[in-house]
Design a protein around this motif. Structure first.
Motif, PDB file in Angstrom:
ATOM      1  N   PRO A 124      69.760  69.331  72.294  1.00  0.00           N
ATOM      2  CA  PRO A 124      71.057  68.688  72.530  1.00  0.00           C
ATOM      3  C   PRO A 124      71.561  67.979  71.273  1.00  0.00           C
ATOM      4  O   PRO A 124      70.842  67.850  70.277  1.00  0.00           O
ATOM      5  CB  PRO A 124      70.715  67.670  73.617  1.00  0.00           C
ATOM      6  N   PRO A 125      72.807  67.490  71.302  1.00  0.00           N
ATOM      7  CA  PRO A 125      73.272  66.651  70.191  1.00  0.00           C
ATOM      8  C   PRO A 125      72.368  65.419  70.057  1.00  0.00           C
ATOM      9  O   PRO A 125      72.093  64.745  71.052  1.00  0.00           O
ATOM     10  CB  PRO A 125      74.683  66.248  70.642  1.00  0.00           C
ATOM     11  N   TYR A 126      71.903  65.148  68.827  1.00  0.00           N
ATOM     12  CA  TYR A 126      71.029  63.981  68.664  1.00  0.00           C
ATOM     13  C   TYR A 126      71.241  63.219  67.361  1.00  0.00           C
ATOM     14  O   TYR A 126      70.531  62.247  67.077  1.00  0.00           O
ATOM     15  CB  TYR A 126      69.558  64.355  68.827  1.00  0.00           C
ATOM     16  N   VAL A 127      72.205  63.620  66.559  1.00  0.00           N
ATOM     17  CA  VAL A 127      72.476  62.906  65.313  1.00  0.00           C
ATOM     18  C   VAL A 127      73.458  61.777  65.620  1.00  0.00           C
ATOM     19  O   VAL A 127      74.535  62.019  66.171  1.00  0.00           O
ATOM     20  CB  VAL A 127      73.073  63.841  64.252  1.00  0.00           C
ATOM     21  N   THR A 128      73.099  60.547  65.275  1.00  0.00           N
ATOM     22  CA  THR A 128      74.003  59.425  65.544  1.00  0.00           C
ATOM     23  C   THR A 128      75.153  59.419  64.534  1.00  0.00           C
ATOM     24  O   THR A 128      75.005  59.898  63.405  1.00  0.00           O
ATOM     25  CB  THR A 128      73.257  58.080  65.472  1.00  0.00           C
ATOM     26  N   ARG A 129      76.269  58.859  64.945  1.00  0.00           N
ATOM     27  CA  ARG A 129      77.444  58.820  64.066  1.00  0.00           C
ATOM     28  C   ARG A 129      77.135  58.121  62.750  1.00  0.00           C
ATOM     29  O   ARG A 129      77.642  58.500  61.689  1.00  0.00           O
ATOM     30  CB  ARG A 129      78.595  58.100  64.778  1.00  0.00           C
ATOM     31  N   SER A 130      76.282  57.097  62.809  1.00  0.00           N
ATOM     32  CA  SER A 130      75.970  56.350  61.590  1.00  0.00           C
ATOM     33  C   SER A 130      75.146  57.179  60.603  1.00  0.00           C
ATOM     34  O   SER A 130      75.096  56.856  59.416  1.00  0.00           O
ATOM     35  CB  SER A 130      75.211  55.067  61.937  1.00  0.00           C
ATOM     36  N   ALA A 140      78.317  69.613  68.965  1.00  0.00           N
ATOM     37  CA  ALA A 140      76.919  69.991  69.127  1.00  0.00           C
ATOM     38  C   ALA A 140      75.966  69.137  68.303  1.00  0.00           C
ATOM     39  O   ALA A 140      74.747  69.231  68.464  1.00  0.00           O
ATOM     40  CB  ALA A 140      76.730  71.464  68.744  1.00  0.00           C
ATOM     41  N   LEU A 141      76.534  68.293  67.429  1.00  0.00           N
ATOM     42  CA  LEU A 141      75.700  67.505  66.521  1.00  0.00           C
ATOM     43  C   LEU A 141      75.543  66.047  66.941  1.00  0.00           C
ATOM     44  O   LEU A 141      74.429  65.512  66.966  1.00  0.00           O
ATOM     45  CB  LEU A 141      76.309  67.517  65.109  1.00  0.00           C
ATOM     46  N   PHE A 142      76.654  65.388  67.285  1.00  0.00           N
ATOM     47  CA  PHE A 142      76.674  63.929  67.259  1.00  0.00           C
ATOM     48  C   PHE A 142      76.623  63.274  68.640  1.00  0.00           C
ATOM     49  O   PHE A 142      77.156  63.792  69.619  1.00  0.00           O
ATOM     50  CB  PHE A 142      77.929  63.444  66.532  1.00  0.00           C
ATOM     51  N   VAL A 143      75.977  62.099  68.644  1.00  0.00           N
ATOM     52  CA  VAL A 143      76.007  61.187  69.790  1.00  0.00           C
ATOM     53  C   VAL A 143      76.420  59.811  69.268  1.00  0.00           C
ATOM     54  O   VAL A 143      76.290  59.513  68.083  1.00  0.00           O
ATOM     55  CB  VAL A 143      74.634  61.095  70.494  1.00  0.00           C
ATOM     56  N   GLU A 144      76.891  58.988  70.180  1.00  0.00           N
ATOM     57  CA  GLU A 144      77.308  57.647  69.775  1.00  0.00           C
ATOM     58  C   GLU A 144      76.078  56.759  69.537  1.00  0.00           C
ATOM     59  O   GLU A 144      75.058  56.886  70.215  1.00  0.00           O
ATOM     60  CB  GLU A 144      78.191  57.018  70.859  1.00  0.00           C
ATOM     61  N   ASP A 145      76.209  55.848  68.593  1.00  0.00           N
ATOM     62  CA  ASP A 145      75.085  54.980  68.235  1.00  0.00           C
ATOM     63  C   ASP A 145      74.647  54.076  69.384  1.00  0.00           C
ATOM     64  O   ASP A 145      73.488  53.672  69.450  1.00  0.00           O
ATOM     65  CB  ASP A 145      75.446  54.115  67.019  1.00  0.00           C
ATOM     66  N   ASN A 146      75.576  53.760  70.291  1.00  0.00           N
ATOM     67  CA  ASN A 146      75.228  52.824  71.370  1.00  0.00           C
ATOM     68  C   ASN A 146      74.437  53.486  72.496  1.00  0.00           C
ATOM     69  O   ASN A 146      73.937  52.798  73.385  1.00  0.00           O
ATOM     70  CB  ASN A 146      76.488  52.144  71.922  1.00  0.00           C
ATOM     71  N   ASP A 147      74.326  54.823  72.487  1.00  0.00           N
ATOM     72  CA  ASP A 147      73.522  55.508  73.509  1.00  0.00           C
ATOM     73  C   ASP A 147      73.006  56.832  72.946  1.00  0.00           C
ATOM     74  O   ASP A 147      73.375  57.908  73.418  1.00  0.00           O
ATOM     75  CB  ASP A 147      74.344  55.743  74.778  1.00  0.00           C
TER      76      ASP A 147
END
Length: 282
Positions: free
Chosen positions: A189-195, A212-219
């Motif tokens: 799944p997407p697992y790279v945080t935006r930061s 397909a790449l990014f998730v939010e840093d808060n979750d």
């Protein structure tokens, strides 16, 4: 008679946006893709095919030097020995994901009855199609939220003669009345945080789908929670869940599965010694 080595040297010299080692590998890939010449053919300076159609090398070099992925330039990549078409609509399959697929194939190699498998976030279909091809007893479904990705996955399945059912489905919103059960649930799944984006190369940031790449840093573990919750309801008692993970969150991802009653959770490292995947069973 034109031979391979001078063309290889010219291509390698003119791929300037990458290190010499990366340029070398790209030059080999180009000669393999366009002329079917392996590394040994190039290094022994075999003749170029007499009836060859020369691609536009200038345009190819220009795209590579803009750091467009070579897989997009040639349109394909190799995954577990199979050639997949790729596009900007899907992630380019990577060697770490091959390791995850090989683990599944090893675990289910001796099964003689049907093995229902669902690949969550199938993208190009590389996981689903490879499992279908190399585990004849598998009954594989591939899910994605992107119609464009599913169209490409279906095309790859047809080209590679794989029997996979693809469907649009969001793991964050699986219908309450969904009743199927699986012996194997797999997801990259997407697992790279935006930061983390600031640390990434342009050839990923500019050309691969953020969906397909990014998730939010808060979750950052939102998809792992959803996959684990799905497994509680739809993984068979003796089944197993396999996920690729962010190296920063190995322990936290393990805890997601532990919190949901998984009793055996193994974290596997990649060739660089970083936490890269998890296998979890009840």
């Amino acid at each position: 008679m034109a031979t391979a080595k001078p063309l290889y040297d010219r291509l390698k010299k003119n791929i300037t946006a990458y290190s010499p080692e990366e340029a070398r590998e790209m030059a080999f890939m180009l000669l393999d893709h366009y002329f079917g010449l392996r590394k040994t053919d190039v290094l022994t300076d075999k003749p170029l095919p007499p009836n060859r159609t020369e691609p536009d090398w200038f345009k190819i070099l220009e795209r590579l030097n803009r750091q467009e992925p070579i897989q997009h330039v040639i349109g394909t990549t190799i995954f577990c020995g199979l050639e997949f078409e790729v596009s900007p609509d899907v992630l380019i399959p990577r060697p770490e994901t091959e390791d995850l697929v090989r683990l599944i194939m090893h675990d289910f190699a001796d099964r003689t009855d049907d093995v229902p498998i669902v690949d969550i976030g199938t993208g190009s279909g590389c996981i689903a199609i490879t499992l279908s091809r190399f585990l004849p007893q598998s009954v594989v479904t591939g899910w994605d939220v992107s119609e464009e990705a599913l169209e490409l996955a279906r095309h790859n399945a047809q080209s590679l003669n794989a029997d996979v059912t693809f469907a649009i489905q969001d793991i964050l919103n699986v219908p309450a009345d969904f009743a199927h059960r699986f012996d194997c649930v797999v997801s990259n799944p997407p697992y790279v945080t935006r930061s983390e984006a600031a640390e990434m190369d342009r050839n990923v940031l500019d050309y691969e789908p953020g969906l397909a790449l990014f998730v939010e840093d808060n979750d950052p573990l939102v998809f792992y929670k959803a996959v684990a919750d799905f497994c509680v309801r739809h993984l068979t008692k003796d089944g197993a869940c396999y996920v690729e993970i962010n190296e920063r969150f190995g322990d936290a991802t393990r805890q997601v599965f532990a919190d949901r009653g998984f009793s055996r959770i193994q974290v596997y490292k990649d060739i660089h010694g970083k936490d890269r995947s998890i296998r979890a069973t009840f």
